[in-house]
Design a protein around this motif. Structure first.
Motif, short mmCIF file in Angstrom:
data_model
loop_
_atom_site.label_atom_id
_atom_site.label_comp_id
_atom_site.label_asym_id
_atom_site.label_seq_id
_atom_site.Cartn_x
_atom_site.Cartn_y
_atom_site.Cartn_z
N GLY A 31 -24.08 95.71 -40.30
CA GLY A 31 -25.52 95.38 -40.26
C GLY A 31 -26.02 96.64 -39.46
O GLY A 31 -27.40 96.88 -39.23
N VAL A 32 -25.40 97.66 -38.86
CA VAL A 32 -26.09 98.89 -38.14
C VAL A 32 -26.55 99.78 -39.16
O VAL A 32 -27.33 100.61 -38.43
N GLY A 33 -26.27 99.85 -40.34
CA GLY A 33 -26.92 100.99 -41.23
C GLY A 33 -26.17 101.91 -41.75
O GLY A 33 -26.44 102.99 -41.99
N LYS A 34 -24.62 101.82 -41.97
CA LYS A 34 -23.69 102.92 -42.21
C LYS A 34 -24.11 102.89 -43.92
O LYS A 34 -24.21 104.26 -44.25
N VAL A 52 -23.65 115.00 -56.60
CA VAL A 52 -23.27 113.68 -55.83
C VAL A 52 -23.48 112.34 -56.65
O VAL A 52 -24.45 112.36 -57.10
N GLN A 53 -22.47 111.55 -56.69
CA GLN A 53 -22.59 110.18 -57.17
C GLN A 53 -22.13 109.32 -56.47
O GLN A 53 -21.37 109.23 -55.57
N VAL A 54 -22.69 107.97 -56.78
CA VAL A 54 -22.33 106.89 -55.99
C VAL A 54 -21.15 106.13 -56.81
O VAL A 54 -20.98 105.65 -57.82
N GLY A 55 -20.26 105.86 -56.10
CA GLY A 55 -18.77 105.45 -56.69
C GLY A 55 -18.74 103.83 -56.36
O GLY A 55 -18.42 103.10 -57.26
N TYR A 56 -19.28 103.68 -54.97
CA TYR A 56 -19.48 102.18 -54.78
C TYR A 56 -20.25 102.11 -53.66
O TYR A 56 -20.09 102.76 -52.46
N ALA A 57 -21.20 101.47 -53.49
CA ALA A 57 -22.08 101.12 -52.70
C ALA A 57 -22.32 99.41 -52.51
O ALA A 57 -22.52 98.95 -53.28
N GLU A 58 -22.24 98.86 -51.43
CA GLU A 58 -22.37 97.45 -51.10
C GLU A 58 -23.65 97.31 -50.26
O GLU A 58 -23.81 97.45 -49.28
N THR A 59 -24.72 96.87 -50.89
CA THR A 59 -26.07 96.39 -50.26
C THR A 59 -26.06 95.05 -49.45
O THR A 59 -26.90 94.92 -48.43
N HIS A 60 -25.27 93.93 -49.84
CA HIS A 60 -25.14 92.78 -49.09
C HIS A 60 -26.61 92.23 -49.29
O HIS A 60 -27.13 91.31 -48.39
N GLY A 61 -27.41 92.56 -50.40
CA GLY A 61 -28.73 91.97 -50.50
C GLY A 61 -29.80 92.55 -49.65
O GLY A 61 -30.68 91.94 -49.59
N ALA A 190 -34.27 88.97 -37.89
CA ALA A 190 -35.27 89.07 -38.77
C ALA A 190 -34.85 89.03 -40.30
O ALA A 190 -35.55 89.35 -41.37
N GLY A 191 -33.50 88.81 -40.57
CA GLY A 191 -32.97 88.59 -41.88
C GLY A 191 -32.74 89.85 -42.39
O GLY A 191 -32.52 89.86 -43.60
N LYS A 192 -32.21 90.97 -41.79
CA LYS A 192 -31.99 92.28 -42.39
C LYS A 192 -30.51 92.56 -42.41
O LYS A 192 -30.38 93.56 -43.08
N ILE A 193 -29.86 91.43 -42.12
CA ILE A 193 -28.50 91.59 -42.08
C ILE A 193 -27.69 90.60 -42.79
O ILE A 193 -26.84 90.80 -43.91
N TYR A 194 -27.84 89.24 -42.48
CA TYR A 194 -27.51 88.02 -43.30
C TYR A 194 -28.34 87.39 -43.90
O TYR A 194 -29.56 87.31 -43.32
N LYS A 195 -28.22 86.55 -44.99
CA LYS A 195 -29.36 85.55 -45.19
C LYS A 195 -29.61 84.39 -44.33
O LYS A 195 -28.55 84.09 -43.23
N PRO A 196 -30.66 83.89 -44.28
CA PRO A 196 -31.13 82.87 -43.25
C PRO A 196 -29.98 81.83 -42.89
O PRO A 196 -30.01 81.44 -41.71
N ASP A 197 -29.31 81.19 -44.02
CA ASP A 197 -28.41 80.28 -43.40
C ASP A 197 -27.27 80.63 -42.59
O ASP A 197 -26.54 79.81 -42.14
N LYS A 198 -27.19 82.05 -42.67
CA LYS A 198 -25.86 82.65 -42.01
C LYS A 198 -26.03 82.84 -40.45
O LYS A 198 -25.20 83.57 -39.93
N ILE A 199 -27.41 83.05 -40.28
CA ILE A 199 -27.86 83.80 -38.76
C ILE A 199 -27.41 83.19 -37.78
O ILE A 199 -26.85 83.69 -36.79
N GLU A 200 -27.53 81.82 -37.58
CA GLU A 200 -27.18 81.04 -36.48
C GLU A 200 -25.58 81.14 -36.11
O GLU A 200 -25.24 81.30 -35.25
#
Length: 374
Positions: A31-34, A52-61, A190-200
């Motif tokens: 979640g630091v923004g890599k 330049v092309q994207v071979g694999y990028a994981e946005t995690h939503g 703020a929900g920018k890393i994980y979905k709400p149910d995983k934050i706590e």
């Protein structure tokens, strides 16, 4: 360095070498923004006229990260069936065939499913580099092999997916993506890393403030170390200086040798030097007498040492002290490292006479002795 200078610097590097140029973004935690930074750089390179092309990028939503994918050429993923489900993996063969000048490959520590060319994504990256394709990739600090023990001590979690230090050693550029603990926790809430149910759950575990601070320190030290090592490699060595070379003496125990190998690998990296891992096989551990469990432990120790860039020696002898001394002399070892006195080595040096023999001979050879705690 501003954005235009950063792109020009990268371009100048990749055009100098036949083998692909490797750039690694390192983060202290998820979640630091890599991924966001990699995709932003891809846009800059695209604007500069680079293929330049994207071979694999994981946005995690993550919305901001997903938005950065827009406008970038993406190589479709390969679809495979695994345990009755359709799974997507990076298509290594497609990337090799398309052969872009630069490819974005996220999640360096990822384990590929059965049916892929390689077991690990870092192995895919090495194949791309060998083919002359420049790679920009990312990894979190907890996935670096030699830091695995320290991360486990900090978080209480053993990270299974790991990247050998030798891969980082091949990087032409290592960039740290840094955030304060407060900024990271704010992003999480703020929900920018994980979905709400995983934050706590995250806040109670890996994302504790004290964990983040220690992981941040590890990340900063790791990047500083890699930069320092790269500078040293590019400077002509001064004649007359003692060149450090480490020898790790291990037993067939399960845990202590693993910790010893990792610590010695870190020392070797710090001194920009080589290290050797030695196991002296006495008649008690001959092929027909060694228990199967101990045999497995040794195989794992040797594998770890190789992955961390060390040389592995297994010598058959009942004279452990004499063997250590001979190896020091032949390999020009500067420092011998052993575990604390409960490891198997010390069952052979309990008498003052034997222990004195080791110390006296190391002193004659001007070799230091380090006893590393478990």
């Amino acid at each position: 360095m501003d954005k235009e200078q950063n792109v020009e610097h990268f371009l100048s590097l990749i055009r100098k070498a036949k083998r692909g140029h490797l750039k690694i973004y390192i983060g202290m935690i998820a979640g630091v923004g890599k991924t966001y930074r990699m995709l932003r750089e891809a846009h800059d390179l695209l604007t500069a006229g680079v293929d330049v092309q994207v071979g694999y990028a994981e946005t995690h939503g993550r919305v901001d990260t997903a938005a950065k994918l827009e406008g970038l050429p993406v190589i479709p993923r390969k679809k495979l069936f695994y345990k009755g489900k359709e799974v997507e993996e990076m298509d290594l063969q497609a990337i090799l065939q398309i052969h872009p000048e630069v490819v974005i490959v996220d999640e360096l520590a990822h384990t590929n499913i059965e049916g892929c060319v390689n077991e690990k994504r870092w192995q895919d990256v090495l194949d791309l580099l060998d083919a002359g394709i420049n790679v920009i990739t990312a990894v979190n600090i907890q996935h670096i092999e030699s830091l695995n023990g320290e991360v486990q001590d900090i978080s209480g979690i053993e990270v299974k997916e790991r990247v050998p230090d030798s891969v980082l050693g091949q990087a032409d550029e290592v960039v740290n993506i840094d955030l304060t603990a407060e900024e990271l926790i704010s992003r999480l809430k703020a929900g920018k890393i994980y979905k709400p149910d995983k934050i706590e759950l995250a806040l109670r575990n890996f994302f504790k403030s004290e964990n983040i601070l220690q992981l941040r320190e590890l990340a900063l030290k790791e990047v500083a170390l890699r930069v320092e090592k790269k500078v040293e490699n590019e400077v002509v060595e001064n004649i007359g200086l003692r060149h450090e070379r480490f020898l790790a003496c291990i037993s067939s125990q399960e845990k202590t040798p693993h910790k010893l190998i990792r610590k010695v690998a870190r020392l070797a990296t710090h001194y920009n030097s080589k290290f050797v891992v030695l196991h002296v096989q006495t008649h008690h551990e001959s092929a027909d007498r060694i228990p199967l469990a101990k045999q497995r432990y040794l195989i794992n120790h040797f594998k770890l040492a190789s992955e961390l860039g060390g040389e592995v020696l297994q010598i058959q002898s009942d004279d452990i002290i004499g063997t250590i001394i001979n190896v020091c002399r032949e390999r020009q070892i500067s420092t011998v490292c052993v575990g604390k006195p409960n490891i198997q080595l010390f069952s052979y040096v309990r008498s003052a006479l034997r222990y004195k023999r080791l110390l006296n001979n190391l002193a004659i050879l001007n070799v230091d002795l380090i006893i590393l705690g478990s």
